[in-house]
Design a protein around this motif. Structure first.
Motif, mmCIF file in Angstrom:
data_model
loop_
_atom_site.group_PDB
_atom_site.id
_atom_site.type_symbol
_atom_site.label_atom_id
_atom_site.label_comp_id
_atom_site.label_asym_id
_atom_site.label_seq_id
_atom_site.Cartn_x
_atom_site.Cartn_y
_atom_site.Cartn_z
ATOM 1 N N SER A 177 19.194 -6.374 -96.962
ATOM 2 C CA SER A 177 20.465 -6.678 -97.639
ATOM 3 C C SER A 177 20.620 -8.163 -97.952
ATOM 4 O O SER A 177 21.460 -8.538 -98.772
ATOM 5 C CB SER A 177 21.645 -6.206 -96.782
ATOM 6 N N THR A 178 19.805 -9.029 -97.319
ATOM 7 C CA THR A 178 19.888 -10.477 -97.595
ATOM 8 C C THR A 178 19.123 -10.864 -98.863
ATOM 9 O O THR A 178 19.274 -11.993 -99.340
ATOM 10 C CB THR A 178 19.329 -11.295 -96.420
ATOM 11 N N LEU A 179 18.297 -9.971 -99.375
ATOM 12 C CA LEU A 179 17.500 -10.287 -100.564
ATOM 13 C C LEU A 179 18.381 -10.327 -101.817
ATOM 14 O O LEU A 179 19.185 -9.425 -102.041
ATOM 15 C CB LEU A 179 16.389 -9.241 -100.764
ATOM 16 N N GLU A 180 18.203 -11.372 -102.608
ATOM 17 C CA GLU A 180 18.957 -11.470 -103.862
ATOM 18 C C GLU A 180 18.458 -10.470 -104.893
ATOM 19 O O GLU A 180 19.239 -9.879 -105.631
ATOM 20 C CB GLU A 180 18.845 -12.899 -104.427
ATOM 21 N N GLN A 181 17.123 -10.306 -104.941
ATOM 22 C CA GLN A 181 16.536 -9.376 -105.903
ATOM 23 C C GLN A 181 15.528 -8.464 -105.205
ATOM 24 O O GLN A 181 14.316 -8.637 -105.331
ATOM 25 C CB GLN A 181 15.848 -10.138 -107.038
ATOM 26 N N PRO A 182 16.030 -7.497 -104.429
ATOM 27 C CA PRO A 182 15.106 -6.565 -103.765
ATOM 28 C C PRO A 182 14.337 -5.741 -104.793
ATOM 29 O O PRO A 182 14.868 -5.391 -105.842
ATOM 30 C CB PRO A 182 16.035 -5.682 -102.923
ATOM 31 N N ASP A 183 13.080 -5.462 -104.503
ATOM 32 C CA ASP A 183 12.277 -4.642 -105.413
ATOM 33 C C ASP A 183 12.282 -3.192 -104.931
ATOM 34 O O ASP A 183 12.969 -2.840 -103.965
ATOM 35 C CB ASP A 183 10.855 -5.193 -105.549
ATOM 36 N N THR A 184 11.497 -2.370 -105.592
ATOM 37 C CA THR A 184 11.467 -0.946 -105.244
ATOM 38 C C THR A 184 11.022 -0.726 -103.802
ATOM 39 O O THR A 184 11.562 0.131 -103.090
ATOM 40 C CB THR A 184 10.514 -0.195 -106.202
ATOM 41 N N VAL A 185 10.037 -1.528 -103.362
ATOM 42 C CA VAL A 185 9.540 -1.398 -101.979
ATOM 43 C C VAL A 185 10.662 -1.699 -100.985
ATOM 44 O O VAL A 185 10.800 -1.022 -99.956
ATOM 45 C CB VAL A 185 8.336 -2.340 -101.750
ATOM 46 N N SER A 186 11.468 -2.722 -101.285
ATOM 47 C CA SER A 186 12.583 -3.091 -100.402
ATOM 48 C C SER A 186 13.539 -1.908 -100.227
ATOM 49 O O SER A 186 13.931 -1.555 -99.102
ATOM 50 C CB SER A 186 13.351 -4.274 -100.980
ATOM 51 N N TRP A 187 13.918 -1.305 -101.350
ATOM 52 C CA TRP A 187 14.823 -0.156 -101.298
ATOM 53 C C TRP A 187 14.189 1.012 -100.534
ATOM 54 O O TRP A 187 14.872 1.695 -99.755
ATOM 55 C CB TRP A 187 15.194 0.286 -102.709
ATOM 56 N N ASN A 188 12.896 1.231 -100.744
ATOM 57 C CA ASN A 188 12.217 2.339 -100.055
ATOM 58 C C ASN A 188 12.225 2.137 -98.547
ATOM 59 O O ASN A 188 12.409 3.089 -97.779
ATOM 60 C CB ASN A 188 10.773 2.457 -100.551
ATOM 61 N N ILE A 189 12.017 0.881 -98.109
ATOM 62 C CA ILE A 189 12.026 0.583 -96.666
ATOM 63 C C ILE A 189 13.413 0.856 -96.091
ATOM 64 O O ILE A 189 13.555 1.466 -95.020
ATOM 65 C CB ILE A 189 11.603 -0.880 -96.413
ATOM 66 N N ALA A 190 14.445 0.394 -96.810
ATOM 67 C CA ALA A 190 15.821 0.601 -96.337
ATOM 68 C C ALA A 190 16.164 2.084 -96.267
ATOM 69 O O ALA A 190 16.761 2.559 -95.283
ATOM 70 C CB ALA A 190 16.797 -0.131 -97.258
ATOM 71 N N ILE A 191 15.794 2.829 -97.297
ATOM 72 C CA ILE A 191 16.082 4.267 -97.338
ATOM 73 C C ILE A 191 15.343 4.993 -96.211
ATOM 74 O O ILE A 191 15.920 5.837 -95.518
ATOM 75 C CB ILE A 191 15.697 4.847 -98.718
ATOM 76 N N ALA A 192 14.070 4.633 -96.000
ATOM 77 C CA ALA A 192 13.280 5.268 -94.931
ATOM 78 C C ALA A 192 13.860 4.933 -93.555
ATOM 79 O O ALA A 192 13.912 5.792 -92.666
ATOM 80 C CB ALA A 192 11.827 4.814 -95.026
ATOM 81 N N ALA A 193 14.309 3.682 -93.372
ATOM 82 C CA ALA A 193 14.877 3.264 -92.082
ATOM 83 C C ALA A 193 16.152 4.059 -91.773
ATOM 84 O O ALA A 193 16.347 4.529 -90.643
ATOM 85 C CB ALA A 193 15.173 1.765 -92.102
ATOM 86 N N CYS A 194 17.008 4.215 -92.773
ATOM 87 C CA CYS A 194 18.248 4.985 -92.571
ATOM 88 C C CYS A 194 17.934 6.459 -92.305
ATOM 89 O O CYS A 194 18.601 7.114 -91.484
ATOM 90 C CB CYS A 194 19.134 4.863 -93.802
ATOM 91 N N SER A 195 16.930 6.961 -92.983
ATOM 92 C CA SER A 195 16.551 8.366 -92.796
ATOM 93 C C SER A 195 16.042 8.604 -91.378
ATOM 94 O O SER A 195 16.390 9.603 -90.741
ATOM 95 C CB SER A 195 15.476 8.744 -93.823
ATOM 96 N N ARG A 196 15.217 7.654 -90.874
ATOM 97 C CA ARG A 196 14.675 7.800 -89.507
ATOM 98 C C ARG A 196 15.766 7.691 -88.444
ATOM 99 O O ARG A 196 15.634 8.242 -87.356
ATOM 100 C CB ARG A 196 13.603 6.737 -89.258
ATOM 101 N N SER A 197 16.831 6.947 -88.771
ATOM 102 C CA SER A 197 17.928 6.804 -87.804
ATOM 103 C C SER A 197 18.969 7.909 -87.966
ATOM 104 O O SER A 197 20.048 7.832 -87.389
ATOM 105 C CB SER A 197 18.592 5.433 -87.962
#
Length: 741
Positions: A503-523
């Motif tokens: 969330s601190t990234l100004e311009q997250p790329d597709t990989v950034s979003w995928n990591i965040a989505i996967a992290a929320c899914s695992r939790s």
């Protein structure tokens, strides 16, 4: 004896006539004979300068620049054409010193350069930036740059060749006159460097101006196509080429095949190849390269084998592509045959094919042969070392590091890829030593090397050290290292920290979003996953196949058919190329768990490249919904297509037989597992025991448990006892019914 005017004219006409013959059908013998004749008749020719200029031009076209230079040096009289012709010859063959010397001599004798002079020098491949800027200044001084598009286009090409893109763009902007060739060169420069968006801007500008587009107009833009997201642009260019009648030109066809291959649309690449009116070796290389990257790379090998039938012989590019396919599908025997062909042709020691062979054997795990190929290459470069290091990094870390040190001692400078390869196999001590070398050589702020360092520290369980690297970086940290740190947090179970960092990234790329989505899914934060996905779409970040797999897996877990269908619709609407075999397999699984068998069959039929997982997913879906017979038919069809079932395939078909009550068929398949190289595991025995007990074969189930090669675990006994209880209950119910009657 004096000659009359008529005799002089006669001699002159004969020489001019011979010049015309030589120009139409140039050959060294004819040019040399004409040269000899001109020397003999030099004193009586009316236009000796004109004749000598033509002889220089003929020698230059035949590649005999030294002879052209001798003719020029011996000329008693010269004009501007003489200087321009020899400058062009020296420049064409890369002799910049001689070309520049003649240019200086030309100016010394008072001849002003013209467009031909400057363009001749600018075309020299070895011309440096200093000489180029001098010519740029002279062309402005003498008004050559402003006169027409000729000199400006040559300057554009020079700066592009020297990788000075900003200067090339400035030249383009400053040019008062631009020809179609100027626009084509600019698009080619941008396309080569991957600036597809800018290329398309220029292309659309040309269309708006009503320019008569040529093959080069399309080739320049198509060079910029690099990945799946460029598919729409490729289709647009294809339609435009068809409209202009250029879709039959072999160069355009080849570029479109290559573009579709890079976009992952192998179907369109194959269609372009098949529909082409004619082929050349570039066509074959393009389609082989395209299919090599597809879901079924074996097609590339079939095309390679069929080349001689169509009258084509492989070249260096063909062999490199096919060796890549052989390593991808681990066909060592096929690669060895290609190696044999290269030895027979005597070209296995060349740098390009040598590197391909090193890489092939290394990826197939045959490091001895990889090392032999490396040793056979006479003039090694850093690419050879990188290929060899990569092979050892995956199998023998100590030798990899030993080779790395040997490479340094021999004076080779490592690249970012060299460091990332060496870092793969480091233990803690070696990692720290390599880190020191990286700092000493100035690579500590290189994103690629920094990312590899982080991975290596994380792999050695030095998580805090990996995170500290971000604080030590002197420059602004890019998105890639931050993605890696977020991934480290996610793997450590610190999902909140992972999402917080993204969330601190100004311009997250597709990989950034995928990591965040996967992290929320695992939790198990399912609502947050959906919100993140919506926000990703609102931010105009295009999801890739990993995004869709994460979301679809969540739909499977929640059995949410509505959401899953919506995601499927989004894939189809936005970019169906994302729906490769990987995504289609997850879609089949999702629809199966949500109970929509009709959708399962529809997705299965639409999957272009079906693999074993695709068939297994279908069999599993059919089985759990009671379509045992259909599942068995699909399993037989899988075998007939040449697929070799694995442990998961057998679990799926045994489960299907269990739900369908097909004891004979299920036990028959269980007994044949070893014939397919699959050793029955605990899960397979559990399925077989359940199949027998569900259908009243309790003694057979007990016998099977006793014959197991390892002790039965609790779930196997529980399955057996549940079966016994179920059978006893059924017996009691039957007795009650009989008693009542």
């Amino acid at each position: 004896m004096s000659l009359s005017c008529g005799d002089l004219a006669n001699h002159n006409d004969r020489v001019v006539s011979l010049l015309n013959v030589c120009r139409k059908a140039p050959s060294f013998a004819r040019t040399k004979a004409l040269h000899a004749l001109s020397i003999t008749l030099c004193s009586v020719l009316l236009q000796p300068v004109y004749v000598c200029n033509n002889i220089i031009s003929l020698y230059e076209k035949l590649g005999e620049v030294s002879l052209a230079g001798k003719v020029f040096d011996q000329m008693p009289e010269r004009n501007k054409v003489s200087f321009n012709t020899i400058i062009k010859g020296y420049s064409k063959y890369g002799d910049v010193d001689k070309a520049w010397g003649v240019f200086s001599e030309m100016r010394y004798f008072g001849y002003l350069p013209n467009q031909s002079t400057v363009s001749g020098l600018l075309s020299c491949a070895s011309l440096d930036v200093r000489a180029g800027t001098q010519l740029h200044g002279l062309s402005l001084k003498y008004g050559l740059f402003m006169a027409d598009a000729f000199v400006g286009t040559c300057l554009l090409c020079l700066y592009g060749r020297l990788d000075l893109l900003e200067m090339a763009e400035q030249v383009f902007e400053d040019m008062p006159f631009k020809s179609l060739e100027t626009w084509n060169h600019m698009m080619s420069l941008l396309g080569h460097r991957g600036f597809l968006k800018e290329c398309m801007f220029f292309f659309r500008e040309l269309v708006r101006m009503g320019a008569s587009l040529t093959e080069s107009s399309f080739l320049g833009v198509l060079k910029g196509v690099s990945c799946v997201k460029d598919l729409d642009i490729s289709k647009q260019l294809h339609c435009s080429a068809t409209k202009k009648g250029l879709d039959c030109e072999i160069s355009v066809v080849n570029s479109l095949i290559s573009a579709y291959g890079k976009c992952g649309n192998t179907h369109m690449a194959e269609r372009m190849f098949q529909d082409a009116g004619s082929w050349d070796i570039v066509s074959w290389n393009a389609i082989i390269c395209a299919t090599a990257k597809s879901e079924n790379p074996l097609k590339a090998l079939k095309l390679f084998v069929s080349m001689p039938e169509h009258g084509f012989s492989p070249n260096q590019g063909t062999y490199v592509s096919v060796l890549g396919v052989s390593s991808l599908v681990q066909l060592l025997s096929c690669g060895r045959q290609i190696h044999g062909m290269l030895i027979k042709n005597g070209c296995e020691t060349g740098i390009v094919l040598g590197n391909a062979l090193i890489d092939f054997y290394a990826k197939c795990g045959n490091l001895e042969d990889s090392r032999l190929c490396f040793d056979y290459i006479r003039d090694k470069n850093i690419v050879c070392w990188n290929a060899l290091l990569s092979g050892y990094a995956n199998k023998d870390g100590p030798i990899c590091l030993s080779l790395f040190l040997q490479m340094l001692q021999m004076g080779f400078r490592p690249t970012e890829y060299t460091f990332s390869t060496a870092l793969k196999s480091c233990c803690v001590t070696e990692l720290q030593q390599l880190h020191s070398v990286i700092v000493r050589m100035g690579y500590e702020d290189n994103d690629y090397v920094l990312s590899s360092l982080m991975r290596s520290y994380a792999k050695n369980q030095l998580m805090n050290d990996a995170l500290l690297l971000l604080d030590w970086a002197s420059g602004p940290t890019s998105v890639v290292p931050l993605n890696i740190v977020a991934g480290i947090y996610s793997r450590r179970g610190q999902y909140h920290e992972s999402v917080k960092l993204i969330s601190t990234l100004e311009q997250p790329d597709t990989v950034s979003w995928n990591i965040a989505i996967a992290a929320c899914s695992r939790s198990d934060n399912h609502e947050e996953v959906i919100e993140l996905f919506k926000h990703m779409l609102q931010s105009n970040i295009r999801p890739d196949k990993y995004t869709f797999v994460s979301i679809l897996s969540l739909c499977s877990k929640l059995c949410d058919l509505t959401l899953g269908s919506s995601i499927h619709g989004l894939i189809t609407k936005t970019d169906f190329s994302c729906a490769d075999t990987f995504v289609c397999n997850v879609l089949i699984d999702m629809y199966g768990k949500c109970g929509s068998i009709r959708s399962v069959m529809k997705v299965f039929e639409e999957t272009r490249e079906k693999n074993l997982i695709t068939w297994t997913a279908l069999i599993s879906c059919l089985g759990i919904h009671g379509y045992g017979q259909e599942a068995l038919e699909k399993f037989k069809e899988t075998l007939s297509l040449g697929f070799k079932p694995d442990r998961v395939s057998f679990i799926s078909i045994l489960t299907a037989c269990r739900h369908g009550g097909m004891v004979k068929e299920g036990m028959g398949l269980f007994q044949k597992m070893k014939d397919y190289g699959v050793e029955p595991e605990m899960d397979h025995y559990r399925c077989a025991v359940d199949l027998l007990t569900r259908n009243g074969y309790l003694k057979e189930a007990e016998h099977l448990i006793r014959e197991m090669p390892f002790p039965a675990d609790a779930p196997v006994w529980r399955t057996f006892l549940d079966g016994c209880n179920r059978f006893a209950e059924e017996q009691r119910n039957t007795l009650n019914v009989v008693s009542f009657q």
